[in-house]
Design an enzyme around this catalytic site. Structure first.
Site, short mmCIF file in Angstrom:
data_model
loop_
_atom_site.label_atom_id
_atom_site.label_comp_id
_atom_site.label_asym_id
_atom_site.label_seq_id
_atom_site.Cartn_x
_atom_site.Cartn_y
_atom_site.Cartn_z
N GLY A 239 30.90 49.38 13.83
CA GLY A 239 30.22 50.24 15.09
C GLY A 239 30.26 51.72 15.00
O GLY A 239 29.42 52.39 14.92
N ASN B 239 32.43 35.71 0.09
CA ASN B 239 33.62 35.85 0.94
C ASN B 239 34.52 34.44 1.02
O ASN B 239 35.54 34.46 1.28
CB ASN B 239 33.12 36.17 2.48
CG ASN B 239 32.46 37.42 2.86
OD1 ASN B 239 33.15 38.53 2.11
ND2 ASN B 239 31.68 37.76 3.76
N ALA C 269 34.62 50.56 5.39
CA ALA C 269 34.86 51.50 6.10
C ALA C 269 36.18 51.09 7.02
O ALA C 269 36.82 49.93 7.14
CB ALA C 269 33.95 51.41 7.47
N LYS D 287 26.19 36.31 0.87
CA LYS D 287 27.52 37.06 1.23
C LYS D 287 28.44 35.98 1.42
O LYS D 287 29.69 36.19 1.09
CB LYS D 287 27.12 38.08 2.14
CG LYS D 287 28.34 38.92 2.92
CD LYS D 287 28.39 40.22 2.32
CE LYS D 287 29.56 40.81 2.82
NZ LYS D 287 29.55 41.48 4.32
N GLY E 142 34.54 48.91 16.61
CA GLY E 142 35.54 49.05 15.54
C GLY E 142 34.76 49.78 14.34
O GLY E 142 33.94 50.56 14.50
N ASN F 237 42.29 41.62 -5.00
CA ASN F 237 41.13 41.08 -5.60
C ASN F 237 40.89 40.80 -7.07
O ASN F 237 40.41 39.62 -7.59
CB ASN F 237 39.70 41.45 -5.16
CG ASN F 237 39.54 41.69 -3.73
OD1 ASN F 237 40.35 41.09 -2.87
ND2 ASN F 237 38.33 42.64 -3.12
N GLY G 62 30.18 47.29 20.29
CA GLY G 62 31.46 47.31 19.24
C GLY G 62 31.55 48.67 19.02
O GLY G 62 31.05 49.12 17.77
N GLU H 83 38.18 36.06 9.76
CA GLU H 83 36.83 35.57 9.79
C GLU H 83 36.88 34.11 9.29
O GLU H 83 35.68 33.84 9.03
CB GLU H 83 36.10 36.75 9.54
CG GLU H 83 35.94 37.90 10.37
CD GLU H 83 34.94 38.90 10.03
OE1 GLU H 83 34.20 39.09 10.77
OE2 GLU H 83 34.80 39.15 8.98
#
Lengths: 299, 299
Positions: free
Chosen positions: A12, A185, A127, A181, A9, A199, A7, A260
């Protein structure tokens, strides 16, 4: 030690850049074009005003044969099925696999994977993939890792080698680690994506704050969360620290990308069903995000 | 018969235009400027490509003394407190008051109003205020009316006089009548306002449809709705008929105006509390709309 990264992205590419100084790294890409680009021009890491180039080896994913000492799987949770199929078709049983997906939806997949040792990680770096061979490290964090199955030796070697600006912290309990986590999320991502706000709004706007509290109460009840108030405090802390940021799910919705949500609220919905608990808020927020996702068409 | 109309927004102007041909009408405005404008240039009604001018008398609300045979109160629900105060300060007890607010939040206010006869109405016209003295009638509907308290004679005179393109239908049960509209508004308005989508999306997008069904189930349980499936069918019918429209609440949110959420979901939340019922979806959707409302600042 040889490291494979599947991966290419943001995550990665970020891992490949940092690991390149300590290990022999190969990054496996979805397209031949991206592998060519990285091989030809190197992989560029941008951080603040500096940049660094690493001549990481790159190949299309079809060339991966599972022989590296450790393979880091850095694809999105919803791309994982294809990787798992690939693992099952390998001629050998891979030694060490480290999975870096968000959420907990992937845990049931990992149980079926033939590998000597399986690790999971939760990435807290910010990132952004700038182009095919450039990644911007715009938020320094840590990676939390834990053993899902097998022997921790390789994970320990990896964690020990890494520098202080790219720490890997080992944890004992993978479930607790990922759950922590996931809960963060589950609150921040869907609400910011539906409301299309940064946020910080979840704290500053008293009505949004109340909605966040009610959602949190439902989530906490489903996973039988201990020390719930501390967890909620930490969510508030993160909202404060990242007040001006747009969550990854908001960015996905705005860019008409798949989110996600299945790995996050989808997992919690399955847990609720499994334990015969009601989850009206989670269910509806899940539906609202799914509806927004790419104008409801499944990718 | 003399008619007073309090409130010179879209609905007030629309009523003044249509009633002008049959009664002696005075429209009471919030500002002197608007009253001057109407007195000077007349009240313009636009419908399709035609327009008609009515020389309706207009005064600022401070001049209202409650002497008309019927006074129609056409302000938003959240502006009603000021009007009620005004009614209580009148030198006389007004004869007939017709309240045209959305939702049911105003019913508890009406109980305290000194007036011989009180009527309520539910407006199904589409209308848009173009400027201070122009209204566009862009959706022909009916007004449903019913007696809240007292004698129906004046309401009957009003209803009988009106033409076929501006019908007023008399109903027996004010509660059932308003509830019917409330339920429709409770589903379509908050979801379209939060998701920022046209009405038709609640049918076309299967995830939004599911969210609408779940919200409807919660609403139906709170008001002990009979024939729930028929009600839901009608909501779907309205979404289909108005597929390309933006709901009034969505328009309010987009224009940073106060919405009617208190009169709609706010009323249902109070009902839930009164009857000891849980309403997690209504509560959270209420919070999300309140949060959006004018960036959460109360008007």
């Amino acid at each position: 030690m040889q490291i494979g990264i599947i991966g290419a992205g943001a995550i990665g590419l970020l891992y490949a850049s940092y690991l390149y100084n300590y290990f022999s790294v190969t990054i496996y890409t979805r397209t031949i074009e991206q592998a060519d680009e990285i091989n030809k021009h190197g992989l560029i890491l941008q951080k603040e005003s500096k940049q660094r180039i690493s001549f990481v080896k790159s190949m299309p994913i079809s060339k991966w044969n599972g022989t590296e000492d450790v393979t880091i799987i850095a694809v999105k949770q919803y791309q994982l099925n294809a990787v798992v199929d690939k693992i099952k078709q390998l001629m050998i049983v891979p030694k060490n696999l480290l999975f870096l997906q968000n959420g907990m939806g992937h845990l049931k997949l990992l149980e079926k994977i033939p590998a000597e040792n399986i690790f999971v990680g939760s990435v807290e770096h910010g990132a952004m993939k700038v182009n095919m061979n450039t990644v911007c490290h715009n938020g320094e964090g840590v990676t939390k890792v834990a053993v899902f199955k097998g022997d921790p030796t390789a994970l320990h070697v990896l964690a020990t080698a890494l520098p202080s600006d790219f720490l890997m912290n080992e944890h004992d309990d993978f479930y607790e680690m990922l759950l922590h986590k996931l809960i963060i999320n589950a609150i921040i991502n869907p609400l910011t994506a539906i409301l299309q706000v940064e946020n910080g709004q979840l704290l500053e706007n008293p009505y949004y704050y109340k909605a966040a509290r009610n959602l949190f109460a439902e989530v906490a009840a489903i996973v039988n969360l201990k020390h719930a108030e501390q967890h909620f405090e930490q969510i508030c802390h993160i909202c404060r620290q990242t007040a001006a940021n747009r969550s990854s799910m908001l960015k996905d919705v705005e860019a008409n990308r798949k989110t996600e949500i299945d790995a996050i609220l989808g997992f919690l919905l399955e847990e609720a069903t499994k334990n015969g608990k009601k989850a009206p808020l989670i269910e509806t927020l899940y539906d609202l995000v799914k509806g927004k996702e790419n104008g409801w068409r499944e990718c």
